[in-house]
Motif scaffolding. Structure first.
Motif, PDB file in Angstrom:
ATOM      1  N   ASN A   1       0.838  -1.197   0.000  1.00 27.54           N
ATOM      2  CA  ASN A   1       0.000   0.000   0.000  1.00 27.54           C
ATOM      3  C   ASN A   1       0.877   1.253   0.000  1.00 27.54           C
ATOM      4  OD1 ASN A   1       0.749   0.679   2.672  1.00 27.54           O
ATOM      5  ND2 ASN A   1      -0.965  -0.469   3.530  1.00 27.54           N
ATOM      6  N   ASN A   2       0.224   2.400  -0.163  1.00 20.35           N
ATOM      7  CA  ASN A   2       0.941   3.665  -0.284  1.00 20.35           C
ATOM      8  C   ASN A   2       1.776   3.987   0.948  1.00 20.35           C
ATOM      9  OD1 ASN A   2       0.708   6.946   0.084  1.00 20.35           O
ATOM     10  ND2 ASN A   2       1.147   6.294  -2.014  1.00 20.35           N
ATOM     11  N   THR A   3       1.222   3.752   2.131  1.00 21.43           N
ATOM     12  CA  THR A   3       1.944   4.058   3.369  1.00 21.43           C
ATOM     13  C   THR A   3       3.233   3.244   3.465  1.00 21.43           C
ATOM     14  OG1 THR A   3      -0.134   4.564   4.467  1.00 21.43           O
ATOM     15  CG2 THR A   3       1.756   4.133   5.888  1.00 21.43           C
ATOM     16  N   ARG A   4       3.145   1.962   3.163  1.00 19.14           N
ATOM     17  CA  ARG A   4       4.343   1.111   3.200  1.00 19.14           C
ATOM     18  C   ARG A   4       5.343   1.522   2.119  1.00 19.14           C
ATOM     19  NH1 ARG A   4       3.850  -4.835   3.347  1.00 19.14           N
ATOM     20  NH2 ARG A   4       6.041  -4.607   3.847  1.00 19.14           N
ATOM     21  N   ALA A   5       4.842   1.916   0.949  1.00 19.18           N
ATOM     22  CA  ALA A   5       5.735   2.350  -0.132  1.00 19.18           C
ATOM     23  C   ALA A   5       6.470   3.629   0.259  1.00 19.18           C
ATOM     24  CB  ALA A   5       4.950   2.542  -1.424  1.00 19.18           C
ATOM     25  N   ILE A   6       5.763   4.541   0.905  1.00 21.81           N
ATOM     26  CA  ILE A   6       6.402   5.784   1.373  1.00 21.81           C
ATOM     27  C   ILE A   6       7.470   5.456   2.416  1.00 21.81           C
ATOM     28  CG2 ILE A   6       6.019   7.907   2.702  1.00 21.81           C
ATOM     29  CD1 ILE A   6       3.263   8.077   1.236  1.00 21.81           C
ATOM     30  N   ASP A   7       7.155   4.570   3.351  1.00 22.95           N
ATOM     31  CA  ASP A   7       8.125   4.172   4.374  1.00 22.95           C
ATOM     32  C   ASP A   7       9.356   3.527   3.744  1.00 22.95           C
ATOM     33  OD1 ASP A   7       6.411   5.120   6.328  1.00 22.95           O
ATOM     34  OD2 ASP A   7       5.666   3.130   6.897  1.00 22.95           O
ATOM     35  N   LEU A   8       9.140   2.652   2.777  1.00 20.38           N
ATOM     36  CA  LEU A   8      10.250   1.996   2.087  1.00 20.38           C
ATOM     37  C   LEU A   8      11.094   3.015   1.333  1.00 20.38           C
ATOM     38  CD1 LEU A   8      11.636  -0.665   1.278  1.00 20.38           C
ATOM     39  CD2 LEU A   8       9.997  -0.839  -0.601  1.00 20.38           C
ATOM     40  N   PHE A   9      10.443   3.942   0.668  1.00 20.17           N
ATOM     41  CA  PHE A   9      11.138   4.999  -0.065  1.00 20.17           C
ATOM     42  C   PHE A   9      11.968   5.854   0.891  1.00 20.17           C
ATOM     43  CE2 PHE A   9      11.220   9.386  -1.646  1.00 20.17           C
ATOM     44  CZ  PHE A   9      11.856   9.205  -2.871  1.00 20.17           C
ATOM     45  N   ASN A  10      11.366   6.264   1.996  1.00 21.10           N
ATOM     46  CA  ASN A  10      12.087   7.099   2.966  1.00 21.10           C
ATOM     47  C   ASN A  10      13.261   6.350   3.589  1.00 21.10           C
ATOM     48  OD1 ASN A  10      10.525   9.386   2.567  1.00 21.10           O
ATOM     49  ND2 ASN A  10       9.033   8.782   4.097  1.00 21.10           N
ATOM     50  N   ALA A  11      13.092   5.051   3.842  1.00 23.27           N
ATOM     51  CA  ALA A  11      14.202   4.242   4.376  1.00 23.27           C
ATOM     52  C   ALA A  11      15.338   4.197   3.364  1.00 23.27           C
ATOM     53  CB  ALA A  11      13.705   2.846   4.708  1.00 23.27           C
ATOM     54  N   GLN A  12      14.994   4.095   2.093  1.00 26.89           N
ATOM     55  CA  GLN A  12      16.013   4.076   1.042  1.00 26.89           C
ATOM     56  C   GLN A  12      16.757   5.407   0.980  1.00 26.89           C
ATOM     57  OE1 GLN A  12      16.581   1.158  -0.579  1.00 26.89           O
ATOM     58  NE2 GLN A  12      18.398   2.167  -1.330  1.00 26.89           N
ATOM     59  N   LEU A  13      16.022   6.494   1.180  1.00 26.68           N
ATOM     60  CA  LEU A  13      16.646   7.812   1.165  1.00 26.68           C
ATOM     61  C   LEU A  13      17.652   7.947   2.320  1.00 26.68           C
ATOM     62  CD1 LEU A  13      13.755  10.297   0.359  1.00 26.68           C
ATOM     63  CD2 LEU A  13      15.547   9.463  -1.161  1.00 26.68           C
ATOM     64  N   LYS A  14      17.291   7.426   3.474  1.00 27.06           N
ATOM     65  CA  LYS A  14      18.190   7.495   4.621  1.00 27.06           C
ATOM     66  C   LYS A  14      19.482   6.738   4.341  1.00 27.06           C
ATOM     67  CE  LYS A  14      14.726   8.220   8.153  1.00 27.06           C
ATOM     68  NZ  LYS A  14      13.995   7.639   9.284  1.00 27.06           N
ATOM     69  N   LYS A  15      19.380   5.618   3.640  1.00 30.71           N
ATOM     70  CA  LYS A  15      20.576   4.834   3.292  1.00 30.71           C
ATOM     71  C   LYS A  15      21.495   5.623   2.365  1.00 30.71           C
ATOM     72  CE  LYS A  15      18.675   0.162   3.392  1.00 30.71           C
ATOM     73  NZ  LYS A  15      18.382  -1.005   2.542  1.00 30.71           N
ATOM     74  N   SER A  16      20.888   6.436   1.489  1.00 28.90           N
ATOM     75  CA  SER A  16      21.707   7.138   0.497  1.00 28.90           C
ATOM     76  C   SER A  16      22.355   8.389   1.065  1.00 28.90           C
ATOM     77  CB  SER A  16      20.869   7.473  -0.730  1.00 28.90           C
ATOM     78  OG  SER A  16      19.874   8.411  -0.418  1.00 28.90           O
ATOM     79  N   CYS A  17      21.906   8.835   2.231  1.00 24.47           N
ATOM     80  CA  CYS A  17      22.489  10.046   2.841  1.00 24.47           C
ATOM     81  C   CYS A  17      23.782   9.762   3.552  1.00 24.47           C
ATOM     82  CB  CYS A  17      21.489  10.681   3.811  1.00 24.47           C
ATOM     83  SG  CYS A  17      20.018  11.275   2.973  1.00 24.47           S
TER      84      CYS A  17
END
Length: 161
Positions: A145-161
């Motif tokens: 769902n959208n909420t899980r996709a947003i969480d996954l996306f944000n987790a990926q962003l944290k990894k790239s920082c």
């Protein structure tokens, strides 16, 4: 040709699912249309089946492509030497292309730029739109769902920082 139930990406609009294929008469002309339920804003669109190639509608990317895109997102360098107009035009072309790796590049470049300088309103709007488009495709690739996709996306962003 797409079938009912196919998951697609409509450039500049995001991911959706073909809900029906129907003949419709519009302005006295009968044509076959895809009825697509878009994930962003829960919008439904009708697209003539004979116009799909011109628009650039494509199937949703698969998991190996997503994995590659996310890996590239972490390691990609940002090209920041272009003047604003050229940078905007380049990013807009990537968004119109609709390929997942191009949308990810726009997100990466604009987010990197925002860490150095404040984005102007056009760039802010493009970043928000690119994120929504990317997340909508992520939802369909992962079947979440959208909420899980947003969480996954944000987790990926944290990894790239």
């Amino acid at each position: 040709m797409f079938q009912v139930g196919d998951k697609i990406v409509y450039p500049m609009h995001g991911a959706g699912v073909v809900k029906a294929i129907e003949d419709k008469e519009i302005l006295g002309k009968t044509q076959q249309y895809y009825i697509i339920q878009m994930l962003i804003d829960n919008m439904q669109v009708m697209i003539p089946t004979n116009n799909v190639d011109n628009i650039g509608i494509r199937p949703v990317s698969d998991r190996p492509i997503l994995k590659k895109v996310l890996q590239e997102f972490q390691t990609e360098e940002t090209e920041d030497s272009l003047p604003w107009k050229q940078r905007h035009r380049k990013n807009l072309m990537k968004m119109q292309n609709g390929e997942i790796h191009d949308v990810a590049e726009v997100i990466h470049d604009l987010m990197s730029r925002s860490e150095e300088k404040k984005l102007n309103s056009s760039e802010k709007h493009m970043l928000v739109k690119a994120k929504k488009i990317f997340i909508s495709e992520l939802e369909l690739i992962k079947g979440i769902n959208n909420t899980r996709a947003i969480d996954l996306f944000n987790a990926q962003l944290k990894k790239s920082c």
